[in-house]
Design an enzyme around this catalytic site. Structure first.
Site, short mmCIF file in Angstrom:
data_model
loop_
_atom_site.label_atom_id
_atom_site.label_comp_id
_atom_site.label_asym_id
_atom_site.label_seq_id
_atom_site.Cartn_x
_atom_site.Cartn_y
_atom_site.Cartn_z
NE ARG A 209 30.20 45.65 41.50
CZ ARG A 209 31.49 44.07 41.10
NH1 ARG A 209 32.47 44.35 42.07
NH2 ARG A 209 30.34 42.93 41.25
NE ARG B 6 23.25 35.88 41.32
CZ ARG B 6 24.37 35.86 42.29
NH1 ARG B 6 23.68 34.76 43.56
NH2 ARG B 6 25.36 36.21 43.11
CG ASP C 163 30.81 36.43 39.76
OD1 ASP C 163 31.53 37.66 40.48
OD2 ASP C 163 29.98 36.00 40.32
N GLY C 164 33.88 36.89 39.86
CA GLY C 164 34.36 36.41 40.39
C GLY C 164 36.27 37.18 41.15
CB SER D 183 25.52 45.05 35.28
OG SER D 183 25.88 45.70 36.24
CB THR D 184 22.35 48.68 34.23
OG1 THR D 184 21.17 47.80 34.58
CG2 THR D 184 22.10 49.36 32.98
CD GLU D 185 21.56 45.71 37.56
OE1 GLU D 185 22.35 45.59 36.81
OE2 GLU D 185 20.38 46.38 36.73
CG ASN D 186 28.84 45.90 37.62
OD1 ASN D 186 28.97 45.51 37.21
ND2 ASN D 186 28.36 44.95 38.84
NE ARG E 132 33.25 36.14 44.96
CZ ARG E 132 32.18 35.11 43.72
NH1 ARG E 132 31.92 33.55 44.58
NH2 ARG E 132 31.44 35.78 43.01
CD1 TRP E 133 41.88 34.25 41.31
CD2 TRP E 133 43.12 36.76 41.18
NE1 TRP E 133 43.52 34.15 41.17
CE2 TRP E 133 44.11 35.93 40.97
CE3 TRP E 133 43.54 37.77 41.94
CZ2 TRP E 133 44.80 36.73 40.88
CZ3 TRP E 133 44.65 37.90 41.35
CH2 TRP E 133 45.31 37.20 40.97
#
Ligand code: FPP
Length: 256
Positions: free
Chosen positions: A83, A206, A32-33, A77-80, A36-37
């Site tokens: 995006r 999480r 993750d990140g 993920s299945t949620e991505n 932000r990076w």
């Protein structure tokens, strides 16, 4: 040579303060990140993902160099799918490139590569590259690398329930015979087992629908480092923390 390269080189073999007998057999990573990076450098979010691939490439080499038997990483993920389409396209393209460009490295290191998730919904060219990479590395006897792509832990559990329910309906399975072992045979991780260590970067506390069944007794290591900055020094810290832990699996020690 930069200071970072010198440090990375000196970590080519397992650091001497780690016990090779007490390494996690299987490590899972929530990378993750990336966004932000990139943002912190004034770049568009998606520019973080190629740097995320660089970090992943080095982690694979590091795990292999240090004797880790299985590495499972959360790429999509299945949620991505929620995006922006442009970002989804970049991630899919990066996964495909990674699977193609690293083939020689996988062969040299004898790494067996698999994707897990709802692969039928991936773009056609990624599906083809996935099949090629899985076929070409299927006989490799070294580390197992699993890339969770269009993966969701709840979906994986439901799929296992459906498979078992179908067997009950066909009369080939009694409901009372369903146990943990028979359930696990229907999970994507069959043959790899549960992760001993789950690493998450960027400080979020999480699980994010990753390996929900399998992390029941995993040790969790969370670092504030953003994924593109995760390097061998950080991996060293994660393994050192793991070796300090007292894994009891719900039991108490005889002396307590
Ligand atoms: C999380 O960062 C990262 C992802 C959703 C994708 C991970 C993908 C890669 C490392 C590149 C491709 C993978 C492979 C296997 C080659 P984020 O975008 O959620 O970051 P943020 O939380 O800072 O926004």
């Amino acid at each position: 040579m930069t200071a970072k390269q010198i440090v990375d080189r000196s970590l080519k073999t397992l650091p001497s303060d780690l016990d090779p007998q007490r390494l996690p057999r299987h490590i899972a990573v929530i990378m993750d990140g990336n966004g932000r990076w990139a943002r912190r450098r004034g770049l568009p979010r998606i520019m973080g993902h190629p740097r995320g691939v660089d970090a992943l490439r080095d982690l694979v080499r590091c795990c292999d160099d240090w004797g880790i038997k299985a590495l499972t990483v959360y790429a999509f993920s299945t949620e991505n799918w929620n995006r922006p389409q442009k970002e989804i396209n970049v991630i899919m393209m990066l996964i495909e490139q990674f699977l193609r460009w690293e083939l020689r490295e996988f062969a040299q290191r004898q790494i067996r590569v698999e994707l897990m998730g709802q692969l039928q919904d991936l773009p056609e060219s990624l599906k083809q590259q996935t099949q090629r990479t899985m076929d070409k590395t299927a006989e490799n006897q070294g580390m197992r690398l699993t890339v969770a792509t269009n993966y969701g832990g709840r979906q994986e559990i439901l799929q296992a329930c459906q498979a078992l329910a179908a067997q009950v309906q066909q009369g080939t399975l009694n409901p009372e015979d369903i146990d943990q072992a028979s359930f696990e045979r229907h999970l994507y991780t069959v043959g790899i087992g549960d992760p001993d260590l789950l690493i998450r970067t960027s400080g979020e506390m999480r699980i994010s629908n990753f390996l929900l069944w399998q992390v029941a007794y995993s040790e969790i290591y969370i670092t504030d480092k953003l994924w593109p900055d995760f390097d061998r020094a950080e991996m060293h810290r994660a393994l050192w923390a793991f070796q300090k832990r007292d894994r009891r699996f719900g039991k108490v020690k005889p002396s307590r």
